[in-house]
Design an enzyme around this catalytic site. Structure first.
Site, PDB file in Angstrom:
ATOM      1  CE  LYS A  81     -42.693 -43.148 -64.168  1.00 51.42           C
ATOM      2  NZ  LYS A  81     -42.685 -43.862 -62.421  1.00 51.42           N
ATOM      3  CE  LYS A 137     -34.356 -31.527 -65.036  1.00 51.86           C
ATOM      4  NZ  LYS A 137     -35.768 -30.734 -64.724  1.00 51.86           N
ATOM      5  CE  LYS A 151     -33.896 -45.478 -55.624  1.00 55.90           C
ATOM      6  NZ  LYS A 151     -34.931 -45.537 -56.235  1.00 55.90           N
TER       7      LYS A 151
END
Ligand code: TRP
Length: 329
Positions: free
Chosen positions: A196, A199, A115
């Protein structure tokens, strides 16, 4: 709750309309687990805030996702389906558990480092505590089993450690060390055939599309790049259209494509049209239920409200035990 094999808890961020990757990787399992376990499924809106810049999307994304889950077969009469922030005890447990969590453990986690790399401009405090909040989710509802993919394995191991530390330091065994149930499905790639399905990649095939829309996106799918012309033989092993056939088509279809693609007996367009047809057949009952449920826009919110009410009963009990164990009362 009836006594089944134990309690399952799982959480997912509110990502709105669900796609084939969500379906194969998570939703199918959620539905099946209802037969054997008491299930608690949570839409983790607080977790979503750690990465989201478009906070106004949370509400609509929550409703769309819940609608898809219900249409796919979650049974709200038995299963608890609710929104994380609707049961505020989770934040209280998060704070208490954070006192039993070494900071270095959190900053060492590969998921945290990922992250930091992905959003260097927004390394917020919530991001560091993400696994503690996840531990609070799982333990607040006394879950025995947590179905997740391998990417969550380090978080589950972390949760078990926090529970052990809490028990050791308080001398009271009030929580449950959760077992991970690996529900890993081979990564579902998107229409680009590379990344992958998701959205954020804009390569998804949504469950709630109409049959016509499904045909249209399926036609945009990238196939074996070596196969340039209709007469070139193809390699189904590197083609994502073939991979999806394996989940949605009959074994006869699959062996026919496997054979014919290799000798250019079938073209990519035929193969895609067949996939769209099979997807549409498979998803028809889902789509009918979805449009039925969507007629009443309040329905989803009523289900989520009832879920929160039932979740609160369990949560209040656990929090009382935890506080007593921690010497807070
Ligand atoms: N971290 C999980 C994910 O990103 C979502 C999640 C939050 C979760 N709380 C949970 C999963 C509790 C299982 C149990 O997929």
């Amino acid at each position: 709750m009836s006594k089944k094999k134990g309690r399952v808890f799982s959480g997912a961020r509110p990502t709105g309309r669900q796609h084939l990757g969500n379906y194969l990787g998570a939703i199918r399992n959620y539905v099946e687990l209802q037969a054997e376990y008491d299930c608690v499924y949570c839409i983790v809106d607080l977790h979503a805030m750690t990465t989201l810049d478009q906070l106004h999307r949370i509400r609509l994304n929550t409703a769309e996702m819940a609608l898809d889950w219900l249409a796919a077969g979650l049974r709200p009469e038995e299963t608890i389906l609710f929104v994380q922030s609707h049961v505020p005890q989770v934040t209280e447990l998060h704070t208490i558990l954070s006192m039993f969590t070494p900071l270095g453990k959190l900053t060492d986690l590969p998921t945290f480092k990922d992250k930091v790399r992905l959003q260097p401009q927004n390394i917020n405090y919530g991001l560091v505590g993400y696994p503690v909040l996840m531990t609070a989710d799982i333990t607040l509802y006394k879950a025995d089993v947590v179905p997740v993919g391998v990417d969550q394995e380090s978080h589950l191991e972390f949760a078990r450690e926090v529970v052990r530390t809490f028990h050791y330091r308080t001398g009271r065994q009030v929580l449950i060390e959760p077992q991970m149930k690996n529900t890993e499905f081979p990564k579902v790639l998107g229409t680009d055939g590379k990344r992958k399905m998701g959205k954020s990649e804009d390569n998804q095939i949504e469950l709630a599309l109409t049959p016509k829309e499904t045909e249209k996106v399926v036609r945009t799918m990238v196939t074996d790049p070596q196969r340039q012309r209709r007469d070139d033989p193809g390699d189904p092993d590197v083609c994502n259209v073939f991979t999806l056939h394996k989940s949605f088509s009959s074994s006869d279809d699959i062996s026919m494509i496997d054979r014919e693609c290799r000798k250019a007996g079938i073209g990519c367009v035929d193969c895609k049209n067949l996939l769209a047809k099979r997807l549409n057949e498979h998803l028809q009952p889902f789509r009918e239920r979805r449009s039925e449920l969507a007629k009443d826009p309040q329905y989803v919110w009523e289900v989520l409200e009832d879920g929160a009410r039932r979740a609160t009963i369990v949560a209040a009990e656990t929090i009382a035990e935890v506080k007593a164990a921690a010497g807070l009362t």
